[in-house]
Every structure is written in C-alpha cells, then in structure tokens.
Scaffold this motif. Structure first.
Motif, mmCIF file in Angstrom:
data_model
loop_
_atom_site.group_PDB
_atom_site.id
_atom_site.type_symbol
_atom_site.label_atom_id
_atom_site.label_comp_id
_atom_site.label_asym_id
_atom_site.label_seq_id
_atom_site.Cartn_x
_atom_site.Cartn_y
_atom_site.Cartn_z
ATOM 1 N N ILE A 216 0.828 -1.199 0.000
ATOM 2 C CA ILE A 216 0.000 0.000 0.000
ATOM 3 C C ILE A 216 0.865 1.253 0.000
ATOM 4 N N THR A 217 1.942 1.227 0.820
ATOM 5 C CA THR A 217 2.849 2.376 0.860
ATOM 6 C C THR A 217 3.525 2.586 -0.490
ATOM 7 N N SER A 218 3.968 1.483 -1.090
ATOM 8 C CA SER A 218 4.626 1.585 -2.396
ATOM 9 C C SER A 218 3.672 2.118 -3.451
ATOM 10 N N HIS A 219 2.446 1.630 -3.415
ATOM 11 C CA HIS A 219 1.466 2.094 -4.385
ATOM 12 C C HIS A 219 1.141 3.571 -4.183
ATOM 13 N N SER A 220 1.062 3.955 -2.910
ATOM 14 C CA SER A 220 0.793 5.363 -2.620
ATOM 15 C C SER A 220 1.943 6.249 -3.109
ATOM 16 N N VAL A 248 -6.203 14.827 -16.348
ATOM 17 C CA VAL A 248 -5.348 13.678 -16.031
ATOM 18 C C VAL A 248 -5.091 13.586 -14.530
ATOM 19 N N ILE A 249 -4.769 14.750 -13.934
ATOM 20 C CA ILE A 249 -4.478 14.776 -12.491
ATOM 21 C C ILE A 249 -5.693 14.288 -11.684
ATOM 22 N N GLU A 250 -6.849 14.760 -12.030
ATOM 23 C CA GLU A 250 -8.064 14.358 -11.311
ATOM 24 C C GLU A 250 -8.329 12.859 -11.444
ATOM 25 N N GLU A 251 -8.074 12.339 -12.638
ATOM 26 C CA GLU A 251 -8.278 10.901 -12.846
ATOM 27 C C GLU A 251 -7.328 10.077 -11.974
ATOM 28 N N ILE A 252 -6.061 10.536 -11.919
ATOM 29 C CA ILE A 252 -5.076 9.806 -11.111
ATOM 30 C C ILE A 252 -5.454 9.843 -9.628
ATOM 31 N N LYS A 253 -5.841 11.023 -9.130
ATOM 32 C CA LYS A 253 -6.228 11.138 -7.725
ATOM 33 C C LYS A 253 -7.454 10.286 -7.406
ATOM 34 N N ALA A 254 -8.396 10.292 -8.318
ATOM 35 C CA ALA A 254 -9.596 9.478 -8.088
ATOM 36 C C ALA A 254 -9.251 7.995 -8.033
ATOM 37 N N GLN A 255 -8.350 7.592 -8.957
ATOM 38 C CA GLN A 255 -7.955 6.186 -8.971
ATOM 39 C C GLN A 255 -7.170 5.817 -7.709
ATOM 40 N N GLU A 256 -6.298 6.751 -7.280
ATOM 41 C CA GLU A 256 -5.542 6.500 -6.055
ATOM 42 C C GLU A 256 -6.475 6.312 -4.859
ATOM 43 N N LYS A 257 -7.463 7.174 -4.755
ATOM 44 C CA LYS A 257 -8.406 7.079 -3.640
ATOM 45 C C LYS A 257 -9.152 5.746 -3.662
ATOM 46 N N ALA A 258 -9.572 5.345 -4.853
ATOM 47 C CA ALA A 258 -10.303 4.070 -4.951
ATOM 48 C C ALA A 258 -9.416 2.902 -4.546
ATOM 49 N N ASP A 259 -8.150 2.921 -5.017
ATOM 50 C CA ASP A 259 -7.237 1.830 -4.676
ATOM 51 C C ASP A 259 -6.901 1.830 -3.195
ATOM 52 N N LEU A 260 -6.674 3.030 -2.625
ATOM 53 C CA LEU A 260 -6.353 3.105 -1.202
ATOM 54 C C LEU A 260 -7.531 2.685 -0.343
ATOM 55 N N SER A 316 -4.040 -10.151 -0.125
ATOM 56 C CA SER A 316 -2.970 -9.399 -0.777
ATOM 57 C C SER A 316 -3.560 -8.168 -1.442
ATOM 58 N N PHE A 317 -2.781 -7.126 -1.424
ATOM 59 C CA PHE A 317 -3.240 -5.875 -2.022
ATOM 60 C C PHE A 317 -2.878 -5.873 -3.501
ATOM 61 N N GLN A 318 -3.886 -5.846 -4.335
ATOM 62 C CA GLN A 318 -3.690 -5.864 -5.786
ATOM 63 C C GLN A 318 -4.390 -4.650 -6.401
ATOM 64 N N PRO A 319 -3.662 -3.578 -6.622
ATOM 65 C CA PRO A 319 -4.302 -2.393 -7.209
ATOM 66 C C PRO A 319 -4.767 -2.686 -8.631
ATOM 67 N N TYR A 320 -5.787 -1.985 -9.011
ATOM 68 C CA TYR A 320 -6.370 -2.204 -10.335
ATOM 69 C C TYR A 320 -5.712 -1.351 -11.426
ATOM 70 N N CYS A 321 -4.788 -0.495 -11.012
ATOM 71 C CA CYS A 321 -4.139 0.381 -11.998
ATOM 72 C C CYS A 321 -2.682 0.589 -11.607
ATOM 73 N N SER A 322 -1.762 0.558 -12.607
ATOM 74 C CA SER A 322 -0.343 0.846 -12.386
ATOM 75 C C SER A 322 -0.027 2.221 -12.972
#
Length: 716
Positions: A216-220, A248-260, A316-322
């Motif tokens: 989670i820390t690495s993904h963050s 683009v920035i908004e999409e990334i933040k939204a995706q980060e929030k969903a993954d976190l 295991s934590f498996q984010p849906y986006c890299s």
C-alpha cells in the motif's frame, strides 16, 4: 511474626466471651481474660470473699489486682491489623470456610479437606506434616458428584462427563472410564496442538499484514510520483493543454483514492482476523493454565470446539491500476508537436479510464462471500457442483473472471457480472456457506445438481424427497430418515436444507392421493414426524381436516388439529378402518361390561403392562424425540432417574443432573439396575409372572448393594 501469631489464633481468645482479648489482664494462676469479662464474672460470684479462675478453678481469698498486660495488648493489635488486611470475599469469589463473622476471601482450596482457606487458616497446611501431603489449588468451588457427594476423580468417555468412584458401580458401570489426569493429559496435547496452529496462523497473518502495508505504501508513493511527474510535464505545455492536464491529475487522484480505499478495507479485515485469533489464543492459554483437572475437562469441549485453526485465507493488495503506465505515456508527449498535444493528452486520459474500468462491477473484492445471481440460468463456465443456493468466498479476481471456493467445489471459475454479494447477516438459507450448517433434526433433500449420490439413491429416494437428518458422522457423511427410506446414507456436500418456503420445489400434496376426509395414519417408515408426535403414535388413525401445500391437518382421537406432512402419511384402507365406528364391550377390573367405540381404544401388549410407581428407575423412551415438557438440564435418552412423584399422567423424576424433572408417564419406560428395560427381562408370555418375580428380587439386591458404603472404593 504475623504468620506465627495467626497460627496460634485460639491461644489469644478470651475463654469467657470466646473473642480476641480486649484490654487483656493476667491473673496470678497465669490465665488471661478481657478485663471487663473477668470483672463481670467475679462481681456476680455468689461465694462471699472467694474468687475463682473460670478455667482452672483456682481459688483466691481476696480479689487479685487486675493490671493490663502490655505485651498481650500489643499482640492483639498486630493480630487485628493482620486480619483487617485480608480482603473480604466479593460476589463470585470463594470465602474462607473457617472465618467467623465477616467472610474473608479464600486463597487456597484443599482437595482432601474439601474446604477453602484464607491466608490465616491455610497456614497449618504449610506447617503441619500430616496436612502438607494434601493437594492445595487456587481457591475454587470443589466439584463433587451431585448423586453421591464424592469427589469427581474419573472421566467417563462413554458419557463424556466427570464422575466419582461410586458412579462406577452405578450409572456408569461397564463404561469406558479413565482417571481424570490421564484424560486431561490427552486432551491437553490436542489443545496444545490447537494453540500451536493458532500461533502459526497469527504469524502468517502478521506477515500478510506487513506485506500489505508495504504494498500500500509503495502504491501510494507511485501515485504521488505520478502526480508530481504529471504536474512537471504538463506545466511546461502551453495553455492549450492546461485543461487536459487537470483532467489527467483528477483521474489519477480518483484512482488512487479508490485503490487506497480498497487497500484500507483489506487491511482492516486482516487486522480484525488477527485480533480474533489473539483473543482465541488467550482463551486457550487460560484453560491450559487451569490447575484443577475437573475444571479443565468441563471447559475443554466448549473451548476446543471453537479453537480449531481455520484454513488460511490469503489476503494481498492488488491495485487495479499501475501509474507507471501513465508516467510512460506522459513522457512520450514531451517531443510531440503542439498540434498533436490535445490528441495525445486525450489518449492519456483514456488510458487511465481504461485501467480503472478493469475494477470488477459492484465492487466485488477478494475475500468476500458471493453467489450466482438468480437471473443467471446457466453460468458461462457451467455449474459444476454449484447451484443458486451455493455461497462461496472469492479467492482471486483477474479481469472479468473470478475464482471462488464453494463448499461443493473449490476453485470454481465464473464471470464477475454473473455474481452478487451475500451479506453476512439476514440471509436465510443462502447465507449458509458450508455443509456443516446442516444439523441433526433439519429437513434436507439431495441437491438438484447431484445426478447420482455417492452412496446411490436407495429405494424411493429422489430429488423431491425431503427427509430429516438423524445423524452426522465425522467423515462428513449424513444419515437421513426419508418417508420411504429410513437410515439413508449420504454426503453433507450433496445435501441442501429445505424450508417451509420450498414447497414448490419439494414434494407436494399433488404427489399423493390423500384428500380431505380421508382416514390416514403416519407411515411405519417415519421414525419421527417433522412436526413431532404429540399424543399421536403409529397406531393412531385420524381424519384429514385440511390440506395446504405439503402440510395437512388431521383430527386424531388422541389429538385434534394435529399438523403433519403429506409425504409422511398413508391412507388407511377401508378394511383397516371399517370397524372404527363399531361399539365393543370390555370387562375392566373396575367395571364389568363397559361399552365403548373401537376408534377410542388401543391394543395393549404384554410390554405395556409394566406399571411405573414411585421409586422406580425410569428413562425417556427412545421413540420420544422431544418430551412434552422439554428435556431441560442435562437429561437425555441415556439419563436414568428415580420416580419421585406421580400426578395423574404427569411424573416427577430425580435425574443425577436434574432434580424434579417433569414428564409424561406415556413417554417413560422402566429400567433395571443394569440399564436393561424391565419389559426385556421376560422372554416368553407364559413366564411373565415368574420372570417378574425374579426381576423384583434382582432389583431389591441392587438397591441393597447401593446402600453399602465402600471404605476403600475401587480405583482405576
């Protein structure tokens, strides 16, 4: 010093008031008294000019001077301060059996003396040689046999309970018994193994938690770097691409929030499991630290049944986006012309959206409980052993596919869009996530997905057959009583529960020719009707009053408005019932030529002539599933008690573990002192009288033997 004083407590009591000395004085003969007590004694003395010692009767011609003993007064103060320092016994705590007045909290219990002691009165067990051999344990209620008032020293494996030595000659004669120490050692080994498994599970879960935190820390960090890189690259572009940059920035933040959010949810679940496992380890540790063997054995079943190690469920934590893909895509834009910026940024935004679209619909995640939607007729990857009622746990998600562990089939593959969540509470039959939710007494049938049961169908058993679970074995096999096949054997995973709402699937009244007005009785193959016997028996014949679905209401002579199941009943042929309304004449001992109806009478066999009286030993008949007044306490079919009172059809029985139990005479049967039914003593009707006399002699001898007191009871 204080302990020495406490050990000689009686030496410092006044022989007149029997309390600790107050203002102690010593008279010339050497005996000591409270000043007020000796003065009062001598003031009421009738002998003129004579004063006697109340203990040794020594006579003094004049009243001796009474001076306060300083040494004794100091000893009394120390003794009282020592007593006051001991705490009183509170609710649920053991009090000292030797303290008078206020109940002082006990610190030790003696298994030999069967008493509890405070710090004061336990000292002789440390000082007196004869008492040093006694076994002291932490203060607790000493369990004794409720029937013989003896110590519980033996464990009966047959009845799974602790008994005394006298029980070995009575209710537990011939049973598989061992000393309590041996049984504890065996069970302690099992419990230690369970504790080891729990510790290993905790260690594995803690490793998973640590790895998840790192992921989670690495993904963050990756998300943060992606945002910073995007800002740096996009800020260098002209205003033409400024709008797209923000998208683009908004999409990334939204995706980060969903993954976190997803990672946090898994983290909390794993932390919760570790907390529960640690609680379970604590319970096991407390039981293993129990000094009393009896308390250990009595609590063992409750703790061990809930202390097994569950199968490790991997998290295991498996984010849906890299976000690495996003960074590469943005770097490619640096050398492009301004005229293509808009197009390329749009592609970047679309890339983030595409990766986010891979999230399973309805937010299904690994570890959640799911089932196939009712709207799905046939799953894309076929049913296998799974049905609409099957509930499993999501093991893996990859794209639109997911892997589920069902009780009926492991590693089942399905499509996310075909599945739905199963809530933890509120689900009826579908919330049961394993075959072990089927209990003895439940109504079950073979699952529709089972083509041929492992042990075959047997006679008259089909997918529509509904039976009652009679027994469940350790090898996951189940014994079911179907209306057309008693003691049918199957596998738990092949069965499903049946509720009253399943009438449209299960057998219905359409499968039977029974109609309102027909005379019916319970089929001989039915051991126990679904809605219990009540006053009805296999011999009872009644008239169908109402039919609703698979249920019907019957008026029996013994019980009106009796409820049963159509599949459990059979029509009584006219040949069987044509005499039901005919009259008959009976000679009773109390009434000659009594007139009645055949339908009101029942046959009495020789075994029915056994008369239950006060003092007889009885038990509940094996044919009675649930007594009219319920089981209560620890009464079972194996329990044997003594009749205490008989009131009309009611009987009061004293069982070893339940005094004054109330039952019905018709539900009871006589038992001799070897555990055999009295009706089984006689083998031939013509020898009934002779055998009955012998039975009485045997019972009398057994009663006499029971009254003997064994000074040296046999030990194992």
């Amino acid at each position: 010093m204080a302990e020495a004083i406490l050990g000689d407590h009686d030496q410092y009591s006044c022989s007149i008031c029997l309390e600790l000395l107050r203002d102690p004085v010593t008279i010339p003969c050497g005996h000591s008294y409270c000043m007020s007590c000796i003065n009062e004694c001598w003031n009421t003395n009738d002998q003129k000019g004579k004063y006697r010692c109340p203990q040794c009767r020594h006579t003094f011609n004049s009243k001796p001077p009474l001076n306060r003993s300083t040494v004794l007064a100091e000893i009394m103060e120390k003794l009282r301060s020592t007593e006051s320092a001991q705490s009183l016994a509170g609710p649920g705590e053991i009090a000292c059996d030797f303290c008078s007045g206020e109940m002082i909290k006990a610190v030790k219990s003696c298994l030999e003396c069967r008493a509890s002691y405070c710090e004061t009165h336990v000292q002789p067990h440390y000082n007196v040689p004869a008492l040093k051999k006694h076994k002291l344990v932490k203060a607790a209620v000493i369990p004794v046999c409720p029937k013989h008032d003896k110590f519980l020293e033996v464990y009966c494996r047959t009845d799974q309970k602790c008994v005394c030595m006298h029980c070995l000659l009575d209710d537990h004669k011939g049973h598989d018994t061992v000393p309590s120490t041996i049984e504890r050692n065996e069970k302690q080994i099992k419990l230690t193994h369970s504790q080891t498994n729990v510790k290993q599970t905790i260690q594995a879960k803690e490793k998973e938690l640590q790895k998840m935190k790192m992921d989670i820390t690495s993904h963050s960090d990756s998300a943060k770097k992606a945002v910073e890189n995007s800002k740096k690259v996009l800020s260098e572009l002209v205003k033409l691409i400024e709008k797209k940059s923000n998208e683009v920035i908004e999409e990334i933040k939204a995706q980060e929030k969903a993954d976190l959010d997803h990672g946090t949810k898994l983290q909390k679940k794993l932390e919760g499991e570790i907390t529960e496992l640690k609680k379970r380890e604590g319970v096991l540790e407390d039981l293993l630290q129990t000094e009393d063997n009896i308390q250990f054995l009595q609590n063992y079943e409750t703790v061990s049944s809930s202390s097994g190690s569950d199968e490790l469920q991997s998290f295991s934590f498996q984010p849906y986006c890299s976000f690495e893909d996003v960074r590469k895509r943005i770097c490619e834009l640096i050398g492009r012309l301004e005229t293509t910026c808009t197009q390329e940024i749009s592609k970047t935004v679309n890339k983030v959206s595409d990766l986010s679209a891979k999230r399973p619909p309805f937010d299904i995640v690994v570890g959640e409980r799911v089932r196939v939607k009712p709207s799905v007729v046939t799953p894309i990857h076929k049913w296998g052993s799974v049905t609409h009622l099957s509930v499993g746990v999501v093991k893996k998600i990859q794209g639109d596919l997911l892997t589920v562990d069902f009780p009926e089939q492991r590693n089942w593959t399905g499509v996310v869009s075909e599945m739905e969540h199963v809530s933890g509470a509120g689900s009826d039959l579908s919330t049961k996530n394993g075959p072990f939710d089927i209990d003895v007494g439940d109504r079950v049938r073979v699952k529709p997905s089972i083509t041929t049961p492992k042990h075959n169908w047997g006679r008259n058993v089909t997918h529509k057959s509904v039976g009652v679970v009679k027994d469940i074995k350790d090898d996951d096999s189940v014994v079911v009583d179907f209306p057309g096949h008693a003691n049918w054997k199957g596998i738990l995973t092949e069965m499903e529960l049946v509720t009253n709402d399943d009438d449209e699937i299960g057998p219905s009244s359409l499968d039977s020719n029974i109609k309102i007005g027909d005379k019916v009785r319970v089929k001989p193959s039915v051991v126990s009707p679904t809605h219990k016997w009540g006053a009805v028996t296999h011999k009872s014949i009644g008239v169908v009053k109402k039919i609703q679905g698979d249920s019907l209401t019957v008026d029996f002579p013994e019980q009106k408005n009796w409820t049963g199941i159509v599949s459990e009943m059979e029509i009584v042929a006219s040949a069987d019932s044509e005499i039901q309304d005919e009259s008959l004449i009976v000679d009773f001992p109390e009434h000659k030529k009594w007139t009645g109806l055949v339908s009101e009478m029942e046959l009495v066999t020789s075994t029915d002539l056994v008369d239950i009286k006060v003092g007889d030993r009885v038990r509940v008949k094996s044919s009675i599933i649930t007594p009219k007044h319920n089981w209560g306490g620890h009464v079972t079919h194996k329990s044997v008690g003594v009749v205490k009172d008989i009131k009309s059809e009611d009987v009061i029985v004293d069982f070893p573990n339940h005094k004054s139990w109330k039952g019905i005479l018709s539900e009871m049967e006589l038992v001799n002192y070897s555990g055999q039914l009295l009706k089984d003593v006689c083998f031939f009707p013509e020898l009934d009288f002779v055998c009955h006399q012998h039975a009485i002699k045997i019972l009398s001898l057994s009663v006499f033997l029971q009254t003997l007191t064994f000074q040296d009871p046999p030990r194992l």
